[in-house]
Design an enzyme around this catalytic site. Structure first.
Site, mmCIF file in Angstrom:
data_model
loop_
_atom_site.group_PDB
_atom_site.id
_atom_site.type_symbol
_atom_site.label_atom_id
_atom_site.label_comp_id
_atom_site.label_asym_id
_atom_site.label_seq_id
_atom_site.Cartn_x
_atom_site.Cartn_y
_atom_site.Cartn_z
ATOM 1 N N HIS A 27 -8.099 -4.684 -56.290
ATOM 2 C CA HIS A 27 -6.319 -4.814 -56.042
ATOM 3 C C HIS A 27 -6.396 -3.880 -56.968
ATOM 4 C CE1 HIS A 27 -7.363 -8.333 -53.857
ATOM 5 N NE2 HIS A 27 -6.002 -8.262 -53.520
ATOM 6 N N HIS A 258 -2.072 -1.131 -53.559
ATOM 7 C CA HIS A 258 -2.279 -3.236 -53.536
ATOM 8 C C HIS A 258 -3.938 -3.269 -53.164
ATOM 9 C CE1 HIS A 258 -0.954 -7.309 -53.494
ATOM 10 N NE2 HIS A 258 -1.888 -7.019 -52.356
ATOM 11 N N GLU A 399 5.595 -32.385 -54.893
ATOM 12 C CA GLU A 399 4.200 -32.381 -55.368
ATOM 13 C C GLU A 399 2.906 -31.159 -55.318
ATOM 14 O OE1 GLU A 399 6.391 -35.657 -51.706
ATOM 15 O OE2 GLU A 399 6.382 -33.074 -51.993
ATOM 16 N N HIS A 461 3.951 -40.839 -42.199
ATOM 17 C CA HIS A 461 3.940 -41.100 -43.352
ATOM 18 C C HIS A 461 2.127 -41.696 -43.086
ATOM 19 C CE1 HIS A 461 7.354 -39.724 -43.557
ATOM 20 N NE2 HIS A 461 7.670 -40.561 -44.903
#
Length: 652
Positions: A27, A258, A399, A461
């Site tokens: 890149h 890129h 999280e 869950h």
């Protein structure tokens, strides 16, 4: 811009262009676009010393936009880091080269963290900044007081982890954190307006960050912005408007620069456009000397710091001072003397209470589940905006960021991070867990509510495939203890594993103790061991982990009544068991022809132990919402069902 600045920035551009071209992969666009910004940063502001990459009070430079790795490698070579030679750069993206496609953490190298998955470096940098504030409070600002700079691109800021991490950083007012935003408005698919129309100023100011917009190719604007952030009260984004592939007549400002080599013809045009009349990989001596001077700029500053450090060595020794082993052995004795039916999440809390009473280099936290994960102890103090004297972080419902931030804290050193959530939400954490393992960092993930045993919250869950998936990650120890003693031993092993992260998979429901006698030996470090034998001569082996070890023991007693004798193997960690000697594994695995396994989750990872003719009692479909005993019965995880099917297998 002055000529010297242009020449120094062009050193970065052409090393990057040439390395990508030689590798025929990489890149080039971002290093070409951000060369001006990092040249000003390294030349005038960044505190670092290539002769001592681990100087504790150095500024951290994190390349979150890891695809532009040649920017980092070029800077490290030019400023004189021994870790990166010109040959290393010529071997960019080749087998075993330190110049990997995306930066990979190497101690003492100048590569501060592993990046590539976009946005991870942002979370890591927040971890660095938090660790800096914690240690500044512990040791004093004469010893610890530095900046963390993170270079992030449009893609990093599209990733959700960027929102989570930046929101927390703003809340905590991490004033020494600076983001250099490569605002080039190009991504792989083309212009970013294909997918994004964010008002960056409002977004970042909404997090509580300062926002400065500059021309990323104007040396004076870059300098002024960096000077302004040296004494700010909040984290700062410097939004650098740049042109990806700067200097390329046909590819500048386009997605074509890129992620692909520019091509030999275009490279010649760039050389002409930027007045660079040098062969590939050649840096004129006068420019290299200037860059090496930049690398030597902070040597005197470090020497002054070392004098202060030498007067304060006792402060550093206090960070290291702990007696974890003796503390944990005392806890084991207590557990044997005071047997109770306890959830292993509660056992973990009791262990942490003992540890945090004397050890304040353990930095705890949870993603808004402290009371459920049992991660906060009565001895811990909460880290708050403007007050970093504590040792517990409320991460909020973040999280993924929590995991990436813990990686940053672990990388910083002298602190051991642990953080909690439900095991089901390990899926939110997985990219960062994988990087903990890849970087060989001691990060401890406390994952509770680890099976259908959580009951009424239901299949959304209840983890099924999570344990199996986590066990497949290299260099990750997944622990599933069966009682308080095993929980203590798993914590002990996790804390001693300086190059391996750990998952502690813990129950919501109470479990009866399986260990009745004390030993100094950490049996969980064996991965699997015999916990019960119903006769000297046996014809069945039962493997189980966590909450199902109790079920295995009950099953063994029932089978013994029918004169089918067995041994029960508690398997708290498959990874550690697989590392044992052939002799030990043979003793555990091959004493009997018949084998079964019991675990309230996906059964595929147990087949390597029970063999093709063995039985696996597990769950290979989504769970149910009901009281947990009813769910266990529904899925056949009962003594009667296991005994019945085991008898058929044996032919009894």
């Amino acid at each position: 811009m002055n000529k010297l600045h242009n020449d120094l920035a062009n050193c970065i551009r052409f090393l990057s262009i040439d390395a990508v071209q030689k590798a025929n992969s990489g890149h080039p666009g971002m290093p070409m676009g951000m060369a001006d910004v990092v040249t000003v940063l390294f030349k005038n502001f960044l505190r670092f010393n290539p002769k001592n990459p681990n100087w504790m009070n150095r500024d951290r430079f994190v390349l979150s936009a890891g695809h532009g790795s040649m920017l980092l490698y070029s800077l490290l070579f030019l400023t004189g880091y021994k870790s990166i030679s010109l040959n290393s750069i010529k071997n960019f993206r080749q087998l075993n080269s330190i110049c990997a496609g995306h930066p990979e953490y190497h101690p003492n190298s100048g590569i501060e963290t592993t990046t590539g998955p976009l946005g991870q470096g942002i979370a890591n940098s927040v971890g660095f900044a938090i660790a800096e504030e914690i240690l500044k409070k512990k040791l004093g600002k004469d010893l610890i007081n530095h900046k963390t700079y993170v270079l992030a691109g449009d893609g990093c800021l599209m990733e959700g982890i960027s929102h989570e991490a930046m929101s927390l950083a703003g809340h905590l007012k991490l004033k020494n954190l600076v983001m250099l935003f490569d605002n080039n408005s190009i991504s792989i698919d083309g212009p970013t307006d294909l997918a994004v129309s964010d008002n960056f100023k409002k977004r970042f100011e909404g997090y509580g960050w300062n926002y400065i917009l500059i021309n990323g190719h104007d040396e004076k604007e870059i300098f002024k912005a960096l000077k302004n952030v040296q004494k700010t009260k909040k984290p700062t984004v410097i939004s650098c408007k740049t042109k990806i592939g700067y200097g390329s007549p046909n590819k500048s400002g386009k997605a074509t620069s890129h992620g692909s080599p520019l091509g030999l013809e275009e490279i010649e045009l760039v050389r002409k456009a930027l007045n660079w009349n040098n062969k590939p990989f050649y840096i004129p001596n006068k420019f290299l000397k200037e860059w090496r001077k930049i690398g030597q700029r902070c040597e005197t500053q470090e020497k002054k710091w070392i004098k202060i450090f030498n007067k304060n060595k006792t402060k550093f020794k206090s960070l290291k001072k702990n007696s974890l082993i003796s503390i944990l052995r005392r806890e084991k004795r207590k557990a044997i003397l005071e047997p109770k039916n306890l959830a292993t999440r509660k056992c973990s809390e009791m262990t942490l209470n003992a540890l945090t009473n004397q050890n304040h280099n353990l930095i705890g936290g949870s993603a808004d589940l402290a009371g459920s994960n049992n991660t906060k102890t009565k001895y811990q103090k909460i880290i708050k905006p403007g007050d970093f004297s504590g040792d517990y972080i409320h991460y909020g419902v973040r999280e993924h960021a929590m995991s990436g931030i813990m990686n940053g804290i672990a990388l910083y050193g002298n602190l051991i991070p642990y953080g909690g959530t439900f095991l089901i939400f390990s899926d939110y954490c997985k990219p960062s867990i994988r990087l903990s393992a890849l970087m060989q960092k001691r990060v401890i993930y406390v994952m509770t509510h680890d099976s259908i045993g959580l009951g009424e919250d239901g299949p959304t869950h209840q983890p099924i495939e999570q344990l199996s998936g986590l066990r497949s990650i290299p260099n990750l120890n997944v622990f599933r203890p069966a009682d308080r003693v095993e929980t203590i031993e798993c914590w002990e092993h996790a804390l001693k594993s300086s190059k391996t992260p750990s998952i502690l998979s813990l129950t919501r429901q109470g479990l009866n103790p399986i260990r009745k006698s004390f030993t100094n030996i950490n049996k969980c470090s064996l991965g699997g061991y015999e916990v019960l034998r119903t006769d000297n001569k046996i014809n069945l082996t039962i493997f189980a982990s966590g909450s199902e070890v109790n079920l295995a023991i009950e099953t063994s007693y029932k089978l013994a009544k029918d004169k089918i004798y067995c041994k029960v193997i508690s398997m708290p960690s498959m990874e550690l068991f697989d590392q044992q000697s052939k002799l030990y594994k043979n003793k555990i695995l091959n004493e009997t022809k018949f084998k079964i396994s019991i675990e309230a989750g996906s059964s595929d990872c147990w087949k390597k132990y029970v063999g093709s003719s063995g039985l696996t009692f597990g769950i290979n479909e989504f769970g149910k919402s009901a009281p947990y005993k009813d769910i266990f019965k529904h899925f056949g995880l009962t003594v009667s069902n296991i005994v019945s099917k085991t008898k058929k297998m044996i032919g009894n």
